[in-house]
Design a protein around this motif. Structure first.
Motif, PDB file in Angstrom:
ATOM      1  N   GLN A 193       0.823  -1.213   0.000  1.00 26.82           N
ATOM      2  CA  GLN A 193       0.000   0.000   0.000  1.00 26.82           C
ATOM      3  C   GLN A 193       0.858   1.265   0.000  1.00 26.82           C
ATOM      4  OE1 GLN A 193      -2.962   0.342   3.031  1.00 26.82           O
ATOM      5  NE2 GLN A 193      -4.034  -1.512   2.377  1.00 26.82           N
ATOM      6  N   ARG A 194       0.282   2.321  -0.551  1.00 24.04           N
ATOM      7  CA  ARG A 194       1.009   3.595  -0.542  1.00 24.04           C
ATOM      8  C   ARG A 194       1.070   4.180   0.864  1.00 24.04           C
ATOM      9  NH1 ARG A 194      -0.019   7.075  -5.926  1.00 24.04           N
ATOM     10  NH2 ARG A 194       0.173   5.355  -7.376  1.00 24.04           N
ATOM     11  N   GLY A 195       2.197   4.806   1.161  1.00 22.13           N
ATOM     12  CA  GLY A 195       2.401   5.399   2.481  1.00 22.13           C
ATOM     13  C   GLY A 195       1.308   6.366   2.876  1.00 22.13           C
ATOM     14  N   ALA A 196       0.805   7.114   1.907  1.00 20.87           N
ATOM     15  CA  ALA A 196      -0.206   8.137   2.198  1.00 20.87           C
ATOM     16  C   ALA A 196      -1.490   7.542   2.764  1.00 20.87           C
ATOM     17  CB  ALA A 196      -0.525   8.930   0.930  1.00 20.87           C
ATOM     18  N   LEU A 197      -1.732   6.251   2.487  1.00 20.82           N
ATOM     19  CA  LEU A 197      -2.978   5.617   2.931  1.00 20.82           C
ATOM     20  C   LEU A 197      -2.893   5.105   4.366  1.00 20.82           C
ATOM     21  CD1 LEU A 197      -3.922   3.639  -0.307  1.00 20.82           C
ATOM     22  CD2 LEU A 197      -4.879   5.799   0.518  1.00 20.82           C
TER      23      LEU A 197
END
Ligand SMILES: Nc1ncnc2c1ncn2[C@@H]1O[C@H](COP(=O)(O)OP(=O)(O)O)[C@@H](O)[C@H]1O
Ligand SMILES: [Mg+2]
Length: 263
Positions: A136-140
């Motif tokens: 998953q992307r860090g921003a999530l």
């Protein structure tokens, strides 16, 4: 392991942010540095990690020794290779990169593939949620997970001394408790930790030794357990700057006010 003697740091040749600080970080221990906003905590970490120059700061006098090596004048890449790795304040992760890519970025300074694989296993064992979310992307990630990722990224460089800048900032009490436990575990696995915090409850709970910074100077230091009993630290529990009388402070120390302040 790390020995700081009479350190003076200024920004732009004017602001005296650290004024004559001396500090010892023994090998294998967790040392906490407490202090309110502007006390010079981040500046101290920048001086150690060689990142002062990026902020127009410089060491005017004093010394920072890591083992037998003087750190003054080293650049950030050199200090990382020596085993000093900083997690900056504000959990700055790469939001568009995945968890795994963020971790890989943390291991970039090293060419030792086996060491990096071991470090990644260690990070995923410490933070199972990061393994679950590796693609998953860090921003999530939630705020707490991003802080874990920021710490995990630093661990990818296999530090001897981990420098943490306010890992509890902006997190809920339950998550702060988890961060505290993980810092204790990282230390049990052999990594020394310099933990900068405004959350004295968490920091003194995991640290062996602690220093209180007050406007660039050490105002108090000693065993973390002893320090937790002093009036000055009781004030810090509340984030007060010394207004009001001692009775009020002591009374307010227990109770909900504390948890609200640490959120
Ligand atoms: N890049 C900078 N340029 C000028 N002054 C700075 C800079 N960074 C920090 N300071 C000043 O240095 C002092 C210590 O700041 P800092 O180390 O960030 O404290 P803390 O981390 O304890 O909140 C403060 O007075 C702050 O305003
Ligand atoms: Mg700071």
């Amino acid at each position: 392991m790390l020995s700081i003697q009479d350190l003076h740091v200024t920004y732009g040749g004017a602001v005296q942010a650290v004024r004559g600080v001396s500090m010892e970080i023994p090998d294998g221990e967790v040392v906490a540095v407490l202090g309110s906003n502007g006390a010079g905590k981040t500046t101290l970490l920048r001086a150690i990690s060689g990142t002062l120059r990026l902020h127009r700061g410089r060491i005017d006098s004093g010394s920072i020794r890591f083992g037998t090596t003087d750190l003054a004048g080293r650049d950030p890449a050199q200090t990382v290779r020596m085993g000093l790795v900083q997690v900056p304040e504000g959990r700055r992760i790469f939001g568009r990169l995945t968890v795994e890519e963020n971790l890989r970025a943390g291991g970039m300074a090293s060419r030792d593939k086996a060491a990096k694989a071991r470090a990644q296993d260690r990070v995923y064992d410490l933070f199972p949620v990061l393994r679950e979310r590796s693609s998953q992307r860090g921003a999530l990630l939630s705020g707490g997970e991003q802080q874990m990722l920021a710490i995990g990224r630093a661990l990818m460089a296999s530090p001897k001394l981990l420098l943490l800048d306010e890992p509890s900032l902006g997190l809920a009490p339950r998550i702060i408790g988890q961060i505290g436990q993980v810092i204790a575990e990282i230390n049990r696995q052999g990594t020394s930790v310099l933990l900068v915090e405004q959350n004295a409850t968490m920091a003194l709970g995991v640290a062996h030794l602690a220093y209180v910074l007050d406007v660039g100077e050490v105002s108090l230091s000693g065993e973390a357990r002893e320090l937790a009993r002093t009036d000055e630290v009781q004030r810090l529990y509340l984030g007060h700057d010394g207004d009001g009388d001692g009775t009020t402070r002591r009374r307010a120390t227990s109770g909900r006010k504390l948890s609200r302040w640490t959120q």
